[in-house]
Write a protein that holds these residues in place. Structure first.
Motif, PDB file in Angstrom:
ATOM      1  N   VAL A  34       0.802  -1.214   0.000  1.00  0.00           N
ATOM      2  CA  VAL A  34       0.000   0.000   0.000  1.00  0.00           C
ATOM      3  C   VAL A  34       0.841   1.274   0.000  1.00  0.00           C
ATOM      4  O   VAL A  34       0.612   2.166  -0.819  1.00  0.00           O
ATOM      5  N   VAL A  35       1.834   1.385   0.856  1.00  0.00           N
ATOM      6  CA  VAL A  35       2.598   2.630   0.958  1.00  0.00           C
ATOM      7  C   VAL A  35       3.388   2.911  -0.317  1.00  0.00           C
ATOM      8  O   VAL A  35       3.271   3.988  -0.904  1.00  0.00           O
ATOM      9  N   SER A  36       4.167   1.929  -0.780  1.00  0.00           N
ATOM     10  CA  SER A  36       4.976   2.183  -1.979  1.00  0.00           C
ATOM     11  C   SER A  36       4.095   2.309  -3.215  1.00  0.00           C
ATOM     12  O   SER A  36       4.402   3.065  -4.128  1.00  0.00           O
ATOM     13  N   ASP A  37       2.994   1.555  -3.270  1.00  0.00           N
ATOM     14  CA  ASP A  37       2.122   1.628  -4.432  1.00  0.00           C
ATOM     15  C   ASP A  37       1.371   2.945  -4.516  1.00  0.00           C
ATOM     16  O   ASP A  37       1.140   3.455  -5.608  1.00  0.00           O
ATOM     17  N   ILE A  38       0.998   3.503  -3.390  1.00  0.00           N
ATOM     18  CA  ILE A  38       0.348   4.820  -3.416  1.00  0.00           C
ATOM     19  C   ILE A  38       1.334   5.862  -3.934  1.00  0.00           C
ATOM     20  O   ILE A  38       1.000   6.669  -4.792  1.00  0.00           O
ATOM     21  N   ALA A  39       2.572   5.800  -3.448  1.00  0.00           N
ATOM     22  CA  ALA A  39       3.590   6.749  -3.909  1.00  0.00           C
ATOM     23  C   ALA A  39       3.848   6.571  -5.400  1.00  0.00           C
ATOM     24  O   ALA A  39       3.922   7.544  -6.155  1.00  0.00           O
ATOM     25  N   ALA A  40       3.957   5.313  -5.848  1.00  0.00           N
ATOM     26  CA  ALA A  40       4.190   5.045  -7.270  1.00  0.00           C
ATOM     27  C   ALA A  40       2.995   5.495  -8.087  1.00  0.00           C
ATOM     28  O   ALA A  40       3.139   6.054  -9.180  1.00  0.00           O
ATOM     29  N   GLY A  41       1.814   5.265  -7.557  1.00  0.00           N
ATOM     30  CA  GLY A  41       0.596   5.657  -8.263  1.00  0.00           C
ATOM     31  C   GLY A  41       0.519   7.147  -8.468  1.00  0.00           C
ATOM     32  O   GLY A  41       0.112   7.618  -9.535  1.00  0.00           O
ATOM     33  N   ILE A  42       0.911   7.898  -7.475  1.00  0.00           N
ATOM     34  CA  ILE A  42       0.891   9.359  -7.594  1.00  0.00           C
ATOM     35  C   ILE A  42       1.872   9.800  -8.676  1.00  0.00           C
ATOM     36  O   ILE A  42       1.585  10.684  -9.467  1.00  0.00           O
ATOM     37  N   ARG A  43       3.025   9.131  -8.744  1.00  0.00           N
ATOM     38  CA  ARG A  43       4.044   9.494  -9.726  1.00  0.00           C
ATOM     39  C   ARG A  43       3.672   9.096 -11.145  1.00  0.00           C
ATOM     40  O   ARG A  43       4.009   9.794 -12.093  1.00  0.00           O
ATOM     41  N   ASP A  44       3.010   7.950 -11.327  1.00  0.00           N
ATOM     42  CA  ASP A  44       2.902   7.462 -12.696  1.00  0.00           C
ATOM     43  C   ASP A  44       1.485   7.417 -13.269  1.00  0.00           C
ATOM     44  O   ASP A  44       1.295   6.868 -14.343  1.00  0.00           O
ATOM     45  N   VAL A  45       0.522   7.969 -12.593  1.00  0.00           N
ATOM     46  CA  VAL A  45      -0.827   7.993 -13.170  1.00  0.00           C
ATOM     47  C   VAL A  45      -0.897   9.086 -14.220  1.00  0.00           C
ATOM     48  O   VAL A  45      -0.661  10.249 -13.955  1.00  0.00           O
ATOM     49  N   VAL A  46      -1.189   8.663 -15.439  1.00  0.00           N
ATOM     50  CA  VAL A  46      -1.324   9.596 -16.557  1.00  0.00           C
ATOM     51  C   VAL A  46      -2.570   9.186 -17.323  1.00  0.00           C
ATOM     52  O   VAL A  46      -2.684   8.046 -17.760  1.00  0.00           O
ATOM     53  N   GLY A  47      -3.504  10.087 -17.472  1.00  0.00           N
ATOM     54  CA  GLY A  47      -4.715   9.764 -18.207  1.00  0.00           C
ATOM     55  C   GLY A  47      -5.526   8.661 -17.561  1.00  0.00           C
ATOM     56  O   GLY A  47      -6.164   7.878 -18.239  1.00  0.00           O
ATOM     57  N   GLY A  48      -5.479   8.569 -16.219  1.00  0.00           N
ATOM     58  CA  GLY A  48      -6.256   7.570 -15.513  1.00  0.00           C
ATOM     59  C   GLY A  48      -5.627   6.193 -15.490  1.00  0.00           C
ATOM     60  O   GLY A  48      -6.248   5.242 -15.055  1.00  0.00           O
ATOM     61  N   ARG A  49      -4.391   6.046 -15.952  1.00  0.00           N
ATOM     62  CA  ARG A  49      -3.710   4.750 -15.977  1.00  0.00           C
ATOM     63  C   ARG A  49      -2.494   4.782 -15.076  1.00  0.00           C
ATOM     64  O   ARG A  49      -1.828   5.800 -14.956  1.00  0.00           O
ATOM     65  N   SER A  50      -2.192   3.662 -14.468  1.00  0.00           N
ATOM     66  CA  SER A  50      -1.029   3.537 -13.607  1.00  0.00           C
ATOM     67  C   SER A  50      -0.082   2.497 -14.193  1.00  0.00           C
ATOM     68  O   SER A  50      -0.402   1.307 -14.239  1.00  0.00           O
ATOM     69  N   ALA A  51       1.071   2.942 -14.636  1.00  0.00           N
ATOM     70  CA  ALA A  51       2.050   2.034 -15.248  1.00  0.00           C
ATOM     71  C   ALA A  51       2.512   0.956 -14.275  1.00  0.00           C
ATOM     72  O   ALA A  51       2.692  -0.199 -14.662  1.00  0.00           O
ATOM     73  N   SER A  52       2.676   1.292 -13.003  1.00  0.00           N
ATOM     74  CA  SER A  52       3.159   0.293 -12.044  1.00  0.00           C
ATOM     75  C   SER A  52       2.125  -0.809 -11.841  1.00  0.00           C
ATOM     76  O   SER A  52       2.472  -1.989 -11.771  1.00  0.00           O
ATOM     77  N   TYR A  53       0.840  -0.462 -11.763  1.00  0.00           N
ATOM     78  CA  TYR A  53      -0.188  -1.490 -11.626  1.00  0.00           C
ATOM     79  C   TYR A  53      -0.329  -2.299 -12.903  1.00  0.00           C
ATOM     80  O   TYR A  53      -0.540  -3.506 -12.857  1.00  0.00           O
ATOM     81  N   GLU A  54      -0.220  -1.663 -14.053  1.00  0.00           N
ATOM     82  CA  GLU A  54      -0.293  -2.394 -15.313  1.00  0.00           C
ATOM     83  C   GLU A  54       0.838  -3.423 -15.410  1.00  0.00           C
ATOM     84  O   GLU A  54       0.633  -4.534 -15.891  1.00  0.00           O
ATOM     85  N   LYS A  55       2.023  -3.058 -14.923  1.00  0.00           N
ATOM     86  CA  LYS A  55       3.155  -3.996 -14.925  1.00  0.00           C
ATOM     87  C   LYS A  55       2.878  -5.170 -13.996  1.00  0.00           C
ATOM     88  O   LYS A  55       3.194  -6.313 -14.312  1.00  0.00           O
ATOM     89  N   LYS A  56       2.285  -4.900 -12.833  1.00  0.00           N
ATOM     90  CA  LYS A  56       1.958  -5.980 -11.900  1.00  0.00           C
ATOM     91  C   LYS A  56       0.935  -6.932 -12.503  1.00  0.00           C
ATOM     92  O   LYS A  56       1.045  -8.152 -12.375  1.00  0.00           O
ATOM     93  N   ILE A  57      -0.074  -6.399 -13.156  1.00  0.00           N
ATOM     94  CA  ILE A  57      -1.095  -7.240 -13.778  1.00  0.00           C
ATOM     95  C   ILE A  57      -0.485  -8.066 -14.905  1.00  0.00           C
ATOM     96  O   ILE A  57      -0.766  -9.257 -15.037  1.00  0.00           O
ATOM     97  N   ALA A  58       0.380  -7.457 -15.715  1.00  0.00           N
ATOM     98  CA  ALA A  58       1.053  -8.190 -16.792  1.00  0.00           C
ATOM     99  C   ALA A  58       1.905  -9.319 -16.216  1.00  0.00           C
ATOM    100  O   ALA A  58       1.916 -10.437 -16.747  1.00  0.00           O
ATOM    101  N   LYS A  59       2.604  -9.057 -15.107  1.00  0.00           N
ATOM    102  CA  LYS A  59       3.413 -10.092 -14.466  1.00  0.00           C
ATOM    103  C   LYS A  59       2.521 -11.214 -13.948  1.00  0.00           C
ATOM    104  O   LYS A  59       2.845 -12.395 -14.093  1.00  0.00           O
TER     105      LYS A  59
END
Length: 109
Positions: A34-59
């Motif tokens: 939760v803590v690192s993902d919230i920080a990553a989410g704030i950094r990489d959300v563009v146009g309603g998408r989160s690159a870090s979560y997309e990478k996790k789902i792809a993995k």
């Protein structure tokens, strides 16, 4: 075929299904820190998408596909047809990824 082919279709072009081995499945659980993902989410959300979560789902998808390939290999299959993915939130921050399909043996048509 050295690699187990996975397809969403019920056949493989240029190949004939000779044997059906039944349903095979693969799963992966994706957990969120939760803590690192919230920080990553704030950094990489563009146009309603989160690159870090997309990478996790792809993995998670790749891990589930590896499981289904192994299960298919164990029954003597060289392909999985009719494959489909399912995603389910198990708990806050936990995502379950499942793939299932029919394990088959094929030969060149």
């Amino acid at each position: 075929m050295d690699e187990i082919t996975i397809t969403t279709t019920d056949s493989l072009e240029g190949r004939e299904i000779t044997d059906y081995y039944g349903v095979v499945a693969g799963e992966a659980i994706i957990g969120a820190n939760v803590v690192s993902d919230i920080a990553a989410g704030i950094r990489d959300v563009v146009g309603g998408r989160s690159a870090s979560y997309e990478k996790k789902i792809a993995k998670g998808r790749e891990e589930a596909k590896a499981d289904v390939r192994e299960e298919a290999r164990e029954v003597g299959a060289d392909a999985v047809v009719g494959a489909s993915f399912d995603y389910e939130e198990m708990a806050e921050g936990m995502l379950w990824v499942n793939i299932s399909g029919t394990a088959v043996r094929t030969r060149r048509a």
